[in-house]
Design an enzyme around this catalytic site. Structure first.
Site, PDB file in Angstrom:
ATOM      1  N   LYS A 189      61.702  28.477   1.996  1.00 61.14           N
ATOM      2  CA  LYS A 189      61.789  27.737   3.263  1.00 61.14           C
ATOM      3  C   LYS A 189      62.293  26.337   2.912  1.00 61.14           C
ATOM      4  O   LYS A 189      61.594  25.582   2.245  1.00 61.14           O
ATOM      5  CB  LYS A 189      60.409  27.684   3.935  1.00 61.14           C
ATOM      6  CG  LYS A 189      60.330  26.801   5.165  1.00 61.14           C
ATOM      7  CD  LYS A 189      58.901  26.729   5.693  1.00 61.14           C
ATOM      8  CE  LYS A 189      58.731  25.543   6.629  1.00 61.14           C
ATOM      9  NZ  LYS A 189      57.321  25.331   7.014  1.00 61.14           N
ATOM     10  N   SER A 241      56.103  16.642   9.709  1.00 66.17           N
ATOM     11  CA  SER A 241      57.297  17.429   9.386  1.00 66.17           C
ATOM     12  C   SER A 241      58.492  16.534   9.098  1.00 66.17           C
ATOM     13  O   SER A 241      58.741  15.551   9.806  1.00 66.17           O
ATOM     14  CB  SER A 241      57.633  18.363  10.540  1.00 66.17           C
ATOM     15  OG  SER A 241      58.864  19.031  10.274  1.00 66.17           O
ATOM     16  N   LYS A 247      55.139  22.510  19.650  1.00 64.95           N
ATOM     17  CA  LYS A 247      53.934  23.285  19.967  1.00 64.95           C
ATOM     18  C   LYS A 247      52.715  22.396  20.082  1.00 64.95           C
ATOM     19  O   LYS A 247      52.554  21.443  19.320  1.00 64.95           O
ATOM     20  CB  LYS A 247      53.719  24.316  18.874  1.00 64.95           C
ATOM     21  CG  LYS A 247      54.789  25.376  18.960  1.00 64.95           C
ATOM     22  CD  LYS A 247      54.542  26.515  18.039  1.00 64.95           C
ATOM     23  CE  LYS A 247      55.461  27.631  18.444  1.00 64.95           C
ATOM     24  NZ  LYS A 247      55.914  28.411  17.289  1.00 64.95           N
ATOM     25  N   ASP A 304      61.307  17.262   9.815  1.00 63.01           N
ATOM     26  CA  ASP A 304      62.221  17.364  10.958  1.00 63.01           C
ATOM     27  C   ASP A 304      62.339  16.022  11.690  1.00 63.01           C
ATOM     28  O   ASP A 304      63.406  15.676  12.211  1.00 63.01           O
ATOM     29  CB  ASP A 304      61.713  18.403  11.977  1.00 63.01           C
ATOM     30  CG  ASP A 304      61.758  19.830  11.457  1.00 63.01           C
ATOM     31  OD1 ASP A 304      62.305  20.062  10.365  1.00 63.01           O
ATOM     32  OD2 ASP A 304      61.218  20.718  12.164  1.00 63.01           O
ATOM     33  N   GLU A 344      69.299  27.877  13.280  1.00 60.34           N
ATOM     34  CA  GLU A 344      68.516  27.827  12.042  1.00 60.34           C
ATOM     35  C   GLU A 344      68.119  29.229  11.580  1.00 60.34           C
ATOM     36  O   GLU A 344      68.247  30.208  12.325  1.00 60.34           O
ATOM     37  CB  GLU A 344      67.275  26.959  12.234  1.00 60.34           C
ATOM     38  CG  GLU A 344      66.278  27.531  13.235  1.00 60.34           C
ATOM     39  CD  GLU A 344      64.839  27.128  12.917  1.00 60.34           C
ATOM     40  OE1 GLU A 344      64.372  27.428  11.804  1.00 60.34           O
ATOM     41  OE2 GLU A 344      64.191  26.536  13.801  1.00 60.34           O
TER      42      GLU A 344
HETATM   43  N1  PSU Z   1      58.134  25.431  15.105  1.00 61.75           N
HETATM   44  C1  PSU Z   1      58.266  26.567  15.809  1.00 61.75           C
HETATM   45  N2  PSU Z   1      58.895  27.630  15.265  1.00 61.75           N
HETATM   46  C2  PSU Z   1      59.447  27.565  14.018  1.00 61.75           C
HETATM   47  C3  PSU Z   1      59.329  26.350  13.299  1.00 61.75           C
HETATM   48  C4  PSU Z   1      58.677  25.315  13.880  1.00 61.75           C
HETATM   49  O1  PSU Z   1      57.796  26.614  16.932  1.00 61.75           O
HETATM   50  O2  PSU Z   1      60.026  28.561  13.542  1.00 61.75           O
HETATM   51  C5  PSU Z   1      59.979  26.227  11.953  1.00 61.75           C
HETATM   52  C6  PSU Z   1      61.294  25.441  12.097  1.00 61.75           C
HETATM   53  O3  PSU Z   1      62.224  25.911  11.138  1.00 61.75           O
HETATM   54  C7  PSU Z   1      60.859  24.030  11.747  1.00 61.75           C
HETATM   55  C8  PSU Z   1      59.847  24.289  10.662  1.00 61.75           C
HETATM   56  O4  PSU Z   1      61.913  23.198  11.314  1.00 61.75           O
HETATM   57  O5  PSU Z   1      59.141  25.440  11.091  1.00 61.75           O
HETATM   58  C9  PSU Z   1      58.924  23.130  10.448  1.00 61.75           C
HETATM   59  O6  PSU Z   1      58.148  23.355   9.329  1.00 61.75           O
HETATM   60  P1  PSU Z   1      57.262  22.154   8.735  1.00 61.75           P
HETATM   61  O7  PSU Z   1      56.208  21.909   9.764  1.00 61.75           O
HETATM   62  O8  PSU Z   1      56.719  22.724   7.455  1.00 61.75           O
HETATM   63  O9  PSU Z   1      58.197  20.998   8.527  1.00 61.75           O
HETATM   64 MN    MN Z   2      54.357  19.857   6.747  1.00 64.09          MN
END
Ligand code: PSU
Ligand code: MN
EC number: 4.2.1.70
Length: 313
Positions: free
Chosen positions: A96, A150, A169, A152, A35
């Site tokens: 992003k 997320s 995390k 994800d 990524e």
């Molecule tokens: N968690 C980490 N390091 C990161 C990310 C998440 O420990 O760099 C990044 C990844 O690209 C992940 C994104 O897909 O943040 C998630 O962002 P959000 O919570 O806004 O979906």
């Molecule tokens: Mn979010």
């Protein structure tokens, strides 16, 4: 146009594979997707560039071809040169991108780095089955009021790519993150462990839903999932090497502080994860970054092993 275009109409996709990645895929050789949000929003320059290069080297050392993914001028690029990674690491006006903004970036010919969700989508379009990252996004603490979950997690539920991470995390709500993954039907595998790892720490205090111990076992799971016609990904949670780990009780205070700072400063939406990552780096005096680098390299090695096992299967 009355019919939606088929996603496998490769010629019409805004997708550019590097010659090395294209050749590896054509020959059925192992490839590992990487990524780019971690480069643009996850780590400061120049550590981001040094880490991205080291991760590519770790994939190569493991016998696979690295394919770092990003959107440049509205084209999905799969496989970057060293100079392109350097430019990306210094760039400032980079979106992003998650599932929600990928098409916008293409239509508006923007530059954007791909999160886990967007990288999975692009990897699938390119035909790459394995992807290494650091940590995935998850259910945020306080989701009862913010609904911040997320994208994800949904992507893991729908897109057939195996994602190797070091868990999630502990600044997230990890019990709810695991519950949500189960609801979405995502196999969550502790690699060589019965515990779900928490990024900087080897044990989140929660059990890993499933356990496997070798790349060949992971490859067999992926093939069984496909064989059953189950769409969706596999999440491999690979604990950070013990020598580089920060024990959960040591990191907990810093996490609480970083989450509180985000709340106090009214940080919301896509900015939350990048803000907390950079705040953790300040609060730990750089120690969290060293752990971050170590765990990504460890994930890149494992992802290469899984890609090799899948290519041989
Ligand atoms: N968690 C980490 N390091 C990161 C990310 C998440 O420990 O760099 C990044 C990844 O690209 C992940 C994104 O897909 O943040 C998630 O962002 P959000 O919570 O806004 O979906
Ligand atoms: Mn979010």
């Amino acid at each position: 146009m009355t019919q939606p275009p088929r996603p496998d109409a490769a010629a019409s996709l805004p997708l550019d594979l590097s010659p090395e990645v294209a050749e590896a895929l054509a020959r059925g050789l192992p490839v590992v997707a990487l990524e780019s949000t971690i480069i643009t929003h996850g780590m400061p320059y120049p550590d981001n560039v040094a880490t991205a290069r080291a991760v590519e080297e770790a994939v190569r050392a493991g016998g696979a071809v690295p394919a770092t993914i990003v959107v440049l001028g509205g084209r999905i690029r799969v496989g970057l040169s060293a100079a392109e990674i350097e430019r990306l690491g210094q760039a400032t006006d980079v979106m992003k991108l998650s599932r929600a903004d990928l098409a916008y970036a293409v239509a508006r010919r923007r530059d954007g780095s791909t999160t886990v969700a967007a990288t999975m989508i692009c990897a699938r379009l390119a035909g790459i089955a394995v992807f290494a990252t650091g940590g995935i996004g998850g259910v945020h603490r306080g989701m009862e009021t913010t609904l911040d979950v997320s994208a994800d997690l949904d992507e893991l539920g729908r897109t057939p790519v195996t994602v190797v991470c070091a868990g999630a995390k502990a600044l997230l709500d990890l019990p709810r993150t695991l519950e949500y993954l189960e609801t979405r039907g995502v196999p969550v595998v502790g690699y060589g462990t019965d515990r779900f790892p928490a990024f900087w720490s080897r044990d989140s205090g929660l059990p890993a839903p499933l356990r496997l111990d070798t790349p060949a076992e992971v490859a067999a799971l992926v093939l069984a999932q496909r064989g059953l016609g189950l769409s969706g990904g596999v999440l491999v949670a690979n604990p950070v090497p013990a020598a580089d780990a920060i024990p959960a009780d040591e990191i907990a205070g810093f996490i609480a502080q970083a989450v509180a700072d985000a709340g106090r400063q009214g940080i919301g939406g896509k900015a939350v994860t990048p803000f907390i990552l950079s705040r953790m780096l300040e609060l730990t005096g750089g120690r969290s970054l060293r752990t971050n680098v170590a765990l990504i390299l460890n994930n890149a090695r494992l992802a290469a092993g899984i890609a090799v096992a899948l290519a041989a299967a």
